[in-house]
Design a protein around this motif. Structure first.
Motif, PDB file in Angstrom:
ATOM      1  N   HIS A  51       0.859  -1.182   0.000  1.00 19.07           N
ATOM      2  CA  HIS A  51       0.000   0.000   0.000  1.00 19.07           C
ATOM      3  C   HIS A  51       0.895   1.232   0.000  1.00 19.07           C
ATOM      4  N   LEU A  52       0.809   2.046  -1.038  1.00 21.57           N
ATOM      5  CA  LEU A  52       1.641   3.232  -1.164  1.00 21.57           C
ATOM      6  C   LEU A  52       0.780   4.474  -0.945  1.00 21.57           C
ATOM      7  N   VAL A  53       1.164   5.291   0.028  1.00 11.18           N
ATOM      8  CA  VAL A  53       0.437   6.521   0.332  1.00 11.18           C
ATOM      9  C   VAL A  53       1.273   7.709  -0.132  1.00 11.18           C
ATOM     10  N   GLN A  54       0.824   8.356  -1.208  1.00  7.67           N
ATOM     11  CA  GLN A  54       1.516   9.542  -1.706  1.00  7.67           C
ATOM     12  C   GLN A  54       0.927  10.755  -0.994  1.00  7.67           C
ATOM     13  N   LEU A  55       1.781  11.479  -0.264  1.00  5.11           N
ATOM     14  CA  LEU A  55       1.290  12.564   0.572  1.00  5.11           C
ATOM     15  C   LEU A  55       1.112  13.851  -0.218  1.00  5.11           C
ATOM     16  N   ASN A  56       0.035  14.528   0.086  1.00  9.79           N
ATOM     17  CA  ASN A  56      -0.324  15.767  -0.598  1.00  9.79           C
ATOM     18  C   ASN A  56       0.502  16.916  -0.030  1.00  9.79           C
ATOM     19  N   THR A  57       1.261  17.578  -0.871  1.00  7.34           N
ATOM     20  CA  THR A  57       2.130  18.653  -0.389  1.00  7.34           C
ATOM     21  C   THR A  57       1.574  20.036  -0.697  1.00  7.34           C
ATOM     22  N   SER A  58       0.358  20.111  -1.254  1.00  6.50           N
ATOM     23  CA  SER A  58      -0.235  21.412  -1.546  1.00  6.50           C
ATOM     24  C   SER A  58      -0.823  22.050  -0.286  1.00  6.50           C
ATOM     25  N   LYS A  59      -0.897  21.282   0.786  1.00  9.14           N
ATOM     26  CA  LYS A  59      -1.377  21.780   2.072  1.00  9.14           C
ATOM     27  C   LYS A  59      -0.651  21.013   3.169  1.00  9.14           C
ATOM     28  N   GLU A  60      -0.949  21.337   4.425  1.00  6.97           N
ATOM     29  CA  GLU A  60      -0.310  20.622   5.517  1.00  6.97           C
ATOM     30  C   GLU A  60      -0.720  19.154   5.499  1.00  6.97           C
ATOM     31  N   TYR A  61       0.208  18.308   5.927  1.00 12.21           N
ATOM     32  CA  TYR A  61      -0.079  16.882   5.961  1.00 12.21           C
ATOM     33  C   TYR A  61      -1.290  16.601   6.860  1.00 12.21           C
ATOM     34  N   ASN A  62      -2.158  15.730   6.377  1.00  9.65           N
ATOM     35  CA  ASN A  62      -3.314  15.327   7.174  1.00  9.65           C
ATOM     36  C   ASN A  62      -3.658  13.895   6.788  1.00  9.65           C
ATOM     37  N   ALA A  63      -3.130  12.963   7.565  1.00 11.26           N
ATOM     38  CA  ALA A  63      -3.323  11.539   7.257  1.00 11.26           C
ATOM     39  C   ALA A  63      -3.732  10.802   8.525  1.00 11.26           C
ATOM     40  N   PRO A  64      -4.946  11.043   9.028  1.00 11.10           N
ATOM     41  CA  PRO A  64      -5.353  10.457  10.314  1.00 11.10           C
ATOM     42  C   PRO A  64      -5.401   8.937  10.323  1.00 11.10           C
ATOM     43  N   ASN A  65      -5.793   8.320   9.210  1.00 13.45           N
ATOM     44  CA  ASN A  65      -5.856   6.850   9.179  1.00 13.45           C
ATOM     45  C   ASN A  65      -4.464   6.244   9.259  1.00 13.45           C
ATOM     46  N   LEU A  66      -3.532   6.831   8.547  1.00 13.99           N
ATOM     47  CA  LEU A  66      -2.145   6.372   8.590  1.00 13.99           C
ATOM     48  C   LEU A  66      -1.563   6.572   9.988  1.00 13.99           C
ATOM     49  N   CYS A  67      -1.802   7.732  10.572  1.00 15.78           N
ATOM     50  CA  CYS A  67      -1.265   8.031  11.909  1.00 15.78           C
ATOM     51  C   CYS A  67      -1.845   7.094  12.963  1.00 15.78           C
ATOM     52  N   LYS A  68      -3.096   6.715  12.791  1.00 13.88           N
ATOM     53  CA  LYS A  68      -3.723   5.792  13.744  1.00 13.88           C
ATOM     54  C   LYS A  68      -3.002   4.451  13.763  1.00 13.88           C
ATOM     55  N   ILE A  69      -2.617   3.962  12.594  1.00 17.78           N
ATOM     56  CA  ILE A  69      -1.892   2.692  12.503  1.00 17.78           C
ATOM     57  C   ILE A  69      -0.482   2.839  13.071  1.00 17.78           C
ATOM     58  N   LEU A  70       0.173   3.948  12.753  1.00 19.61           N
ATOM     59  CA  LEU A  70       1.544   4.163  13.215  1.00 19.61           C
ATOM     60  C   LEU A  70       1.643   4.204  14.735  1.00 19.61           C
ATOM     61  N   SER A  71       0.615   4.703  15.393  1.00 16.17           N
ATOM     62  CA  SER A  71       0.653   4.844  16.850  1.00 16.17           C
ATOM     63  C   SER A  71      -0.088   3.745  17.593  1.00 16.17           C
ATOM     64  N   ASP A  72      -0.647   2.775  16.873  1.00 11.78           N
ATOM     65  CA  ASP A  72      -1.397   1.687  17.496  1.00 11.78           C
ATOM     66  C   ASP A  72      -0.451   0.771  18.280  1.00 11.78           C
ATOM     67  N   PRO A  73      -0.603   0.677  19.591  1.00 15.17           N
ATOM     68  CA  PRO A  73       0.325  -0.137  20.392  1.00 15.17           C
ATOM     69  C   PRO A  73       0.190  -1.637  20.156  1.00 15.17           C
ATOM     70  N   LYS A  74      -0.874  -2.060  19.480  1.00 15.93           N
ATOM     71  CA  LYS A  74      -1.088  -3.488  19.220  1.00 15.93           C
ATOM     72  C   LYS A  74      -0.444  -3.948  17.912  1.00 15.93           C
ATOM     73  N   ILE A  75       0.090  -3.016  17.128  1.00 10.86           N
ATOM     74  CA  ILE A  75       0.662  -3.355  15.822  1.00 10.86           C
ATOM     75  C   ILE A  75       2.162  -3.069  15.823  1.00 10.86           C
ATOM     76  N   ILE A  76       2.976  -4.094  15.599  1.00 14.84           N
ATOM     77  CA  ILE A  76       4.423  -3.918  15.493  1.00 14.84           C
ATOM     78  C   ILE A  76       4.752  -3.343  14.118  1.00 14.84           C
ATOM     79  N   LYS A  77       5.527  -2.272  14.094  1.00 16.11           N
ATOM     80  CA  LYS A  77       5.941  -1.658  12.837  1.00 16.11           C
ATOM     81  C   LYS A  77       7.345  -2.130  12.492  1.00 16.11           C
TER      82      LYS A  77
END
Length: 206
Positions: A51-77
């Protein structure tokens, strides 16, 4: 079997979920987090899908779904050279990524007979898989990614689960599993120091 590559704009769709662990990598415009923007985040559940997420640079980053996974303590990254990627994610998305597993650290703790710890080296030596790094220094800020870039980006996450299995066995064999865990746990602090400019563990020096 040819892997499946899915490209998204701005954020990961809410229905993309990972169970237990996820392999992650990033692509940036360069190696200076304070200068070079984050362009792409790659994720894989170890199932042959990238899954490739290309981030939008025309405005401030806003990726709540991605951030939720990154900070989920039940998922090893699972990363290769997590120190760079975790810092990039924190600087651009404001998220502390945890818990972490780094294949490069695991390799350095176990494969002490070699100085070859790149992802390409590990895939070749442990999995007998040859991956190309040709697109590593291409323009990741281009709004339209080339097929070769997407293949390269996917290749950086598709094999990390397999490498973790191999490296876990080596850590156990060498009695360094707990030491590796302690190194992984320190990475968020390490990246905070990096972003403040305290490189090469300056604060620990005399």
């Amino acid at each position: 079997m040819k892997p499946t590559i899915k490209l998204y704009q701005g954020d990961l769709p809410a229905d993309v979920q990972f169970d237990g662990s996820v392999a992650i990598d990033t692509e940036t415009m360069g190696l200076n987090h304070n200068r070079d923007r984050l362009c792409l985040v790659q994720l894989s559940g170890g199932d042959g899908v990238a899954h490739l997420v290309q981030l939008n640079t025309s405005k401030e980053y806003n990726a709540p779904n991605l951030c939720k996974i990154l900070s989920d303590p039940k998922i090893i990254k699972i990363f290769h050279f997590a120190r760079f990627d975790v810092a990039a994610l924190k600087h651009s998305l404001g998220v502390v990524t945890t818990p972490i597993y780094c294949t490069k650290i695991a390799s350095k703790l176990t494969r002490t007979y070699t100085e070859r710890h790149s992802l390409k080296d590990l895939c070749r030596d442990l999995l007998s898989i040859d991956i190309s790094k040709e697109q590593q220094t291409s323009d990741w800020g281009n709004p339209t990614l080339k097929p070769e870039q997407m293949d390269y980006a996917a290749g950086d996450v598709l094999h990390l689960h397999q490498l973790k299995v191999k490296l876990d066995a080596l850590l156990l064999r060498e009695g360094r599993t707990e030491l590796a865990k302690e190194c992984f746990q320190f990475l968020p602090t390490c990246t905070s120091l990096d972003l403040l400019g305290y490189e090469d563990f300056y604060v620990f020096q005399h």
